[in-house]
Design a protein around this motif. Structure first.
Motif, PDB file in Angstrom:
ATOM      1  N   HIS C 206       0.810  -1.207   0.000  1.00  0.00           N
ATOM      2  CA  HIS C 206       0.000   0.000   0.000  1.00  0.00           C
ATOM      3  C   HIS C 206       0.856   1.275   0.000  1.00  0.00           C
ATOM      4  CE1 HIS C 206      -3.718   2.170   0.128  1.00  0.00           C
ATOM      5  NE2 HIS C 206      -3.179   2.953   1.028  1.00  0.00           N
ATOM      6  N   HIS C 224      -9.500   2.273   3.511  1.00  0.00           N
ATOM      7  CA  HIS C 224      -9.307   0.859   3.852  1.00  0.00           C
ATOM      8  C   HIS C 224     -10.610   0.260   4.340  1.00  0.00           C
ATOM      9  CE1 HIS C 224      -9.159   1.145   8.401  1.00  0.00           C
ATOM     10  NE2 HIS C 224      -9.269   2.394   8.023  1.00  0.00           N
ATOM     11  N   GLY C 235      -6.365  -2.113   1.432  1.00  0.00           N
ATOM     12  CA  GLY C 235      -6.224  -0.705   1.084  1.00  0.00           C
ATOM     13  C   GLY C 235      -6.784  -0.418  -0.296  1.00  0.00           C
TER      14      GLY C 235
END
Lengths: 312, 312, 312, 312
Positions: C206, C224, C235
C-alpha cells in the motif's frame, strides 16, 4: 484435527502428514541438520532430522531390529562392528546385544545430535553409549574409514536418502564408498544398510542402491519391512562376498537367536526369511535397473523419488 | 505444500494425511456414504468412501491381487464366487481372471456407488461388470446370503472396518455372520477377507477379527501386505474348514498361477507364501486376543484402534 | 478439521488458511492463471485465481461496494467508466447501478475467465455482462488504453498484487501506467483502485502504490476496509487532479446516494468518510515511503510483503 | 508450507489457520485453560489460550490501544481502574500510561497464566505488574466485584467469547453482570470491553452483547478495528450512564492525548472517532437484535457464531 501443535512432514511432493505434537522437547539446528523431538499420542517421542521422521519411541524397535539383526545373525560370531551414522544410539544398542561383540565403533558426523540423544532419547540408546565396548566417533564416516585401516566383521550403514542434487550424503552411496567398506570388512564379513522407501515402483532409491552395491559384492540381497512410524515400507540390503544370507537355513537363524539370547520383539527366524522375499514388481524393478552411482557421477533423488546422476 | 486443493484423511486420531488433488471428478453422498473421486500426482485417481481412501489407480492392483488370489489359488478349481462389498469392481475383475469361474455374485449395498464406478472408475472394473459370468446385487450382503441358499467355492469379504459404536457394518464382523458364510461355502470352499490395518500392536482390529473367525473355521490364516495408497500395512485372512492355505507347497501355487495364466503384477508363489509369515509381535497379539465378536455384542473400533463390545 | 476437501491458501509465508470445500464447481487453468471455484460453508461460492481468494458469494458486496462507490459518488454525474480487470463482473454490476452511466468498458485479459464467470458466477455479475451499456474487452488493459484515445469519467483498477519478480502485472503499477490513465480521464475524472492488503506496517504494497500514484495525481487518497472472505484489511485509493474526495461533505455523499437510489448494503455516507481515516502507523508508513515504481524499474512484492525494484 | 512445526487454529468451523512455529516457548494446561506460547516469522511471539490466539508480539499494541484508550480518554481524569481478565499484562500497561491513574486492579482467574506472562511475555507487560499502582488479584472477577464494594472510574472487560454451551464465561456476559459493573463505577465512570469478532453479519456475538449492555447503560457505543494477528475485524463497546463517547469532539480527544503524553502507535483522535462509525450492515444487525443475555438464560455461541440461550 483439533486445535493445537502439529508437525508437517512432506511424505511425497503430493502427500503430507500432520502429526499432532503433545509437547515439543527440542527443536533447532545443529551444524548439519534441523532437529525436532516431540511427544505424540500414538507413537510416543518422535525424532525428526531435517524433513524426515527418523524413528519413534513406540516402533523404533521394528526399524532397528530389521536393520541390525539379519546381518549380525548371518555372521557366526561377530566381534567387531562399525556403524555409519545411527546417531541416536539404537543401532548401537541392538549391535551390543550380540554377546560376541567386543568392539562397536559408531561414527556419526553430528556430535551435537549424539549429545542430544544421550540426554533426551534414553529410550533409544538405553545406555549403549556408555557400554565399554562402544566407541563414539563424530566425524565423516567415509573420511574416517579411509584414514583408519581397522577392519570389522559387520558394517552397518544407517543414513538418510540422498534427496536433492546438493545432498552431501551422495558420496556415501557410490561404488567407491562400498568398495571402501568392503576393504574394511574382515574375511567372512557383511554389510547391512537402510536402502530407501518402497512406495511405488517408480521410486528408484532402492533399485539404484541395490544395483550399485551389486557392482561391489558377490552377494547382494534386498529385504523389506513396514515401519509404522514412517507409514512406509522400507528397503534394506545385506551384502557380502562370503555369505549369501538367503542361503542360511531357518534352523541356523533360530539356533543363533537362541544361543545369543537376543530379546527380539519383532523378528524371529521365519520372519527374517520372509523379509527377503520381495514382491514381483519390486524384483522386476531391481532387475531392470541400470543406473550405477559412482563418485564421478553420484546419484541423487528428486522429491518425486526419481533418480538422477550428475557430477558431484 | 503449494496452494491448491487437498483431501484431508485422518489416519489415526493423531496423524492426518493431506493428499493434493489435481482435479475433483466427483464428490457427494450416496444413501449410505460420502464419496470423493479425485486425481492425484503420485497415485492417479483416488477413491475415498467416508473418511478412508479405498484404493488408488496406481496401486489398486496390489490390494486386489492380495485380497483375491491367495484364496482363489488355494482352491483347485473355483467355479462360483460370492463377493461381499467390493463396489468399484476390481475384486470382481481379479476373480474373473480365474478361468474356472462360471459365476461371480457381487453384493454391495450401495447401488449408486456401483453406478458411479461403472462410469468414473473404468481402470478398476475394466469391464468386469459386463462379464456374462458376473451378477451384481445391490442389497445388504448378510440379508441376501440369509435369503439365498446358493453355495460358493470362494466367498470374499471386502468391507471397511467397523469404526464407531453406531457402525452398521458391525454385524458383518461377528461369529454369526462367519457361520452364515461357512454355510454358504461348498465343501472344499474358502473365505478371504480384508482384516484391518496393522499399525501398532495396540491396533486391535486384526487380532479381534482373527480370533472371531477362528471360532468358526478349522483353519484361519492371517497374512499381510503393504498398501502404498493407504500408507499402511494391512491384514487379511483366509479361512476354511477344508484347506490350510499355509500347507500348500510353493510348487502347487506356482503351477496353478501358470495353468490359469494369471497376469499377476505384484504376487508370485514365493511372495504369497511370505505374506503368511507374520512378525513376532503381531503373532503374539493375535495369540493373546480373547475378544470374540458376536451378534449379541458385536465389536467396534474406537478412533484409536482399540476394540470395544456393546449391544448392537 | 473433519475429513474432506480443503483449499490451501498461503496468506503469508508463515500463515496458511485451509478452507473447507463442500463442492468443487470448477478447477483448472486458463491461458493466464489457475482458477478454482468451490462451495463453502460460511462464505458460499469462492473464486480463487492463482493462489489468492478473489471474492466470495457472501461478502463480495463488501469488496465491490468499497472499490466502486467512493469514486463514483465523488463524481457529480459519471457517464463513462473504464474497468481494468474485474473479470467476474461484480465491479461492472456496481458501476452500472449509477443511473448516469451510459457506457462501461470492462477490459480483462482473461477471456476464458470472463466466460466462466458468465455461467458459474451469476451471483457476481447478476446479468451485468448483458447490460446494453456494457462493453467487454478481452485484451491487455494497458495496451488497449494506449491504442484507444477514448476518455472516461471514472477509471477503476481491479488487479491482483504484483507478487514475484516475474509478475506480468508489474507494468500496471507504474508511474507511466497511471499517467496513461490520467490521459484517459475526462476533466473532473477520478481513478479508483484496489491497493493491497494492510496486514502489518512492514507490508509495503500500500505505501509504495500510494507513493507512486501520488507522483501523477494532485489528490491521492487512501482508504481501507476489512474484507471478511480474505480475512484481511485491504487498502484502496481514489486519485484525481480535479477532486479531493476527502473534501466532499457527508451531506453531498448522502444526497448522491439517495438521488441515484443506490441499493447499498455495506456503505453509507458516514462509513465512506470513516474509511478514509487511517490509523496512525499506516499514515506514518505511507508518509515515510520513498519508493516510486516506474517502467524502468517496476516494483514487485516478495512473499513476505516487502517491496523490491528491478528492471522489467 | 515447508516441513516443520505449525499451530492449527480453527477460525470458523470451515476455515482453519496454520501458523508456522519457529520455536515453542511453552505449552501445557493451567487449571483453567490450554496455553501455547511460540515464536513465529511474521508476528513474533504468539500467545494462544485454548483454541484462540490472544495476541501477538508484533501487533498486540493495536488490540490493547483499541481496548483501553477510548474509554480512558472519554474520562476527564481516571484515577481508579478495574480490569476483568487481561492476564498477560498489556491492558494494565496501557491503563498505567494515563498519569492520573492512582490504582489499577487487574483480576484474572488464572494465576498460573499471570505467572507465565511475567517471565515469558515481558514484551506485553513491560514491567506493569511491578508498578506500585497495580494490584493483581487471581480470582473470579464477578465474585470479587460482588464481594468488594470499591468503585472505579473505568472498568475494562477483556474476556474470551463464550463459545459452547458449557462455557463458564457465560455469566460474565449477562445483564446482571453489567449491572454489577455499573454499581462499581464512580459517577462519570465508563466500561470498555472486547465484544466479539465481526466476520459476517450472521456472527451474532457483537449484536447480542451490544443489545445486552444496552439494557443496563444509557450510552452504549460499538466500535471496531482490524486485529492483524487474529486476521479478523473485532468489535468493542464503551458504555456509560454519564458520557456518550461519540459526543466528544476530536479536539477534546486530541487535547487529552497530548496532555497525558500517551505514546500511541496506532490510534490518534481522528482514528478513534472513525472506529465508532460502523458499516451499514453491522448497524442494521445491531438494531435488529432482540436477544438479551440474562443469568437465568445466558447466551452462548455455537462454533458457527450463532447465539443460543439456555439455562446456565
Amino acid at each position: 484435527m483439533q486445535y493445537g501443535m502439529y508437525f508437517l512432514e512432506q511424505v511425497t511432493p503430493y502427500e503430507a502428514l500432520y502429526r499432532r505434537m503433545n509437547k515439543v522437547l527440542a527443536a533447532g539446528r545443529t551444524k548439519f541438520q534441523d532437529y525436532f523431538i516431540f511427544q505424540t499420542g500414538a507413537f510416543g517421542k518422535v525424532l525428526v532430522l531435517d524433513k524426515d521422521v527418523q524413528s519413534t519411541e513406540r516402533d523404533e524397535y521394528i526399524y532397528h531390529e530389521t536393520l541390525v539383526h539379519p546381518a549380525m545373525l548371518a555372521h557366526p560370531s561377530p566381534r567387531t562392528v562399525f556403524i555409519v551414522g545411527g546417531g541416536e544410539g539404537a543401532t548401537l544398542r541392538e549391535v551390543l546385544r550380540h554377546p560376541s561383540v567386543e568392539k562397536a565403533v559408531m561414527c556419526d558426523i553430528d556430535g551435537e545430535l549424539v549429545e542430544m540423544a544421550r540426554t533426551l532419547l534414553p529410550e533409544w540408546h538405553q545406555g549403549a553409549f556408555d557400554d565399554p565396548r562402544a566407541q563414539i566417533v563424530t566425524e565423516d564416516a567415509r573420511g574416517w574409514l579411509a584414514n583408519h585401516p581397522d577392519t570389522y566383521d559387520v558394517i552397518i550403514v544407517d543414513l538418510n536418502d540422498p534427496i536433492g542434487e546438493d545432498n552431501p550424503a551422495r558420496l556415501l552411496f557410490t561404488v567407491e564408498f562400498y568398495e571402501l567398506i568392503k576393504e574394511r570388512l574382515n574375511p567372512g564379513g557383511l554389510m547391512a544398510m537402510q536402502a530407501g522407501m518402497i512406495l511405488l515402483t517408480h521410486h528408484k532409491m532402492h533399485p539404484v542402491v541395490h544395483n550399485t552395491v551389486k557392482q561391489v559384492f558377490r552377494h547382494t540381497r534386498s529385504y523389506h519391512n513396514y515401519i509404522p512410524g514412517f507409514m512406509l515400507n522400507f528397503g534394506f540390503i545385506v551384502a557380502s562376498d562370503a555369505v549369501d544370507i538367503t542361503g542360511l537355513s531357518e534352523g541356523t537363524l533360530e539356533a543363533r537367536i537362541l544361543e545369543r539370547q537376543l530379546p527380539l520383539k519383532h523378528l524371529d527366524a521365519p520372519y527374517i526369511e520372509a523379509m527377503f522375499v520381495l514382491p514381483k514388481d519390486l524384483k522386476e524393478a531391481i532387475a531392470a535397473e541400470t543406473m550405477v552411482s559412482r563418485d564421478a557421477a553420484p546419484f541423487w533423488l528428486t522429491d518425486e523419488g526419481d533418480a538422477r546422476q550428475s557430477q558431484a
